[in-house]
Design an enzyme around this catalytic site. Structure first.
Site, PDB file in Angstrom:
ATOM      1  N   PHE A 146      28.549  87.484  45.275  1.00 60.74           N
ATOM      2  CA  PHE A 146      28.549  86.772  44.000  1.00 60.74           C
ATOM      3  C   PHE A 146      29.973  86.307  43.731  1.00 60.74           C
ATOM      4  CE2 PHE A 146      28.909  85.901  39.553  1.00 60.74           C
ATOM      5  CZ  PHE A 146      27.713  85.267  39.254  1.00 60.74           C
ATOM      6  N   ASP A 231      38.005  88.168  46.847  1.00 62.69           N
ATOM      7  CA  ASP A 231      37.622  87.927  45.458  1.00 62.69           C
ATOM      8  C   ASP A 231      37.717  89.264  44.733  1.00 62.69           C
ATOM      9  OD1 ASP A 231      36.259  87.748  43.066  1.00 62.69           O
ATOM     10  OD2 ASP A 231      34.640  86.501  43.846  1.00 62.69           O
ATOM     11  N   LYS A 260      38.561  87.851  34.784  1.00 61.63           N
ATOM     12  CA  LYS A 260      38.033  88.904  33.898  1.00 61.63           C
ATOM     13  C   LYS A 260      39.118  89.684  33.160  1.00 61.63           C
ATOM     14  CE  LYS A 260      33.731  89.416  36.503  1.00 61.63           C
ATOM     15  NZ  LYS A 260      32.689  88.874  35.638  1.00 61.63           N
TER      16      LYS A 260
END
Ligand code: PLP
Length: 411
Positions: A146, A231, A260
């Site tokens: 993801f 990532d 985030k």
């Protein structure tokens, strides 16, 4: 819950259904405010936040130092664009680069944008530095990944729900099974410019690869002059007990993406971090974002970097790890089939006999804990790393009660 108050929740849910596109299936919870690890709904009920906005509020809500920076910076300047210099961006860039042991950063806003940026940089590096023939650059990702929801990120995904009806897709990608070094070896060819992985697959259920896998990936990519891009949008910035997950693996990627938690739970801030030999391929006009690296984002991002540089939060994550994981693991064979994770980040697989992960999350809400399912059978527990030992115990007690009740009902 009195009727007039719960009407507020119903009103909000009704309005969202009427006026917002239906791209989420939220838990039946309407929040009004939040402080530290606690969130409060419109009916005044408090919940311990184990979702942490998918790790965006890793420092908890309204972290006092970040609120102070927010106040100070908004009184000076919030938005300017990178068409001009604004004092502070340089400090943020230096701080974040050094936190990762790298030379420079490129600032964006969201995780997907940081990832798009990393892929663009890798392609440019492939043509300019590696000498791959124009238009042939190949990037290898992992099945079950993801990396975000933009067209290019879903082109790299194998999630049928994320992809349905959104084609045609961006070419130039190949997927191999995660945690399978032989498959990766077979996929790398002369046109391969990068391997792009989450060091722990978060949305796929907090899948931790076997020890040594990422080290082998690093060796393989170095051997073939292929960039390794990690990532760390979810794993980075302390979530897994080290500042970055790659540090726990003892490797050095070429590019790292973060987002985030970099926004301190205040606003979206993301970045690609790397050395000059790779990030240096960009020239003015070849990539950018109106909001990327804005003064407010830079001020908050710098405050986040300063907090992480103390090492205190990583230590807290490590120290509370066993308190979170041991009670969860004690449920294996009695409603739980597997527990995975690192630091204060757990993926707990639920035995389908006792219901779905979403059923368990709804029961947890009743007990005053907000947790979120990911895929059908996994619950992700990701409390902010400001939680106390007592609060961790509260989470595991609530979880144990919910699982035990469902396990008994299923017998
Ligand atoms: N990469 C990873 C590993 C993620 O977990 C996410 C979001 O959950 C993203 C990228 C996308 O980030 P954003 O939603 O900020 O675009």
């Amino acid at each position: 819950m009195n009727a007039s108050v719960s009407q507020r929740a119903e009103n909000e849910i009704g309005k969202v259904k009427d006026y917002s596109a239906n791209n989420y299936a939220p838990l039946p919870l309407v929040l009004e405010s939040a402080q530290g690890p606690w969130i409060t709904d419109v009916d005044g009920k408090r919940y311990l936040d184990c979702l942490s906005a998918y790790s965006a509020t890793t420092f908890g809500h309204a972290y006092p130092k970040f609120i102070e920076v927010l106040r100070e910076q908004t009184q000076k300047i919030s938005i300017a664009s990178r068409a001009v210099y604004v004092e502070g961006f340089g400090d943020f860039a230096e701080g974040l680069a050094k936190l990762a042991g790298k030379e420079m950063i490129l600032a964006m806003n969201t995780g997907a944008e940081a990832n798009e940026t990393a892929l663009k940089v890798a392609r440019k590096w492939g043509y300019r530095v590696k000498g791959v023939p124009e238009g042939r650059a190949k990037i290898i990702g992992a099945e079950g990944n993801f990396h975000g929801r933009t067209t290019t990120m879903i082109s790299l995904s194998d999630d049928p729900v994320a992809r349905a009806d959104y084609g045609p897709f961006t070419p130039g990608f190949e997927l191999v099974p995660f945690n399978d070094i032989e498959a990766l070896k077979a996929a790398i060819d002369a046109d391969t410019v990068a391997v792009f992985l989450e060091p722990i697959q978060g949305e796929n259920g907090v899948y931790v690869p076997d020890e040594g896998y990422l080290k082998q990936v690093r060796e393989l990519t170095s051997e073939h002059n292929v960039l390794l891009i990690l990532d760390e949008v979810q794993t980075g910035l302390g979530r897994t007990g080290t500042t970055f997950r790659f540090q726990a693996e003892g490797i050095e990627p070429d590019l790292i993406t973060v987002a985030k938690a970099l926004g301190g739970g205040i606003l979206p801030v993301s970045a690609v971090i790397g050395n000059r030999d790779v990030l240096g391929v960009l020239e003015p006009g070849t990539h950018g974002s109106t909001f990327g690296g804005n003064p407010l984002a830079a001020a908050i991002g710098k405050a986040v970097v300063d907090e992480l540089a103390t090492g205190q939060w990583q230590k807290n994550s490590q120290e509370l790890h066993a308190a979170l994981f041991e009670p969860l693991r004690a449920l294996i064979g009695r409603g739980v089939t597997e527990v995975r994770g690192a630091g204060l980040w757990a993926g707990v697989d639920i035995d389908p006999k006792i219901g779905t992960a979403k059923d368990v999350c709804v029961d947890m809400l009743e007990k005053g804990v907000l947790a979120k399912d990911t895929r059908a059978k996994t619950i992700r527990l990701a409390p902010p790393f400001i939680v106390s030992r007592e609060e961790v115990d509260l989470i595991t007690r609530a979880f144990t009660e919910v699982i035990e009740a469902r396990w008994q009902a299923a017998q």
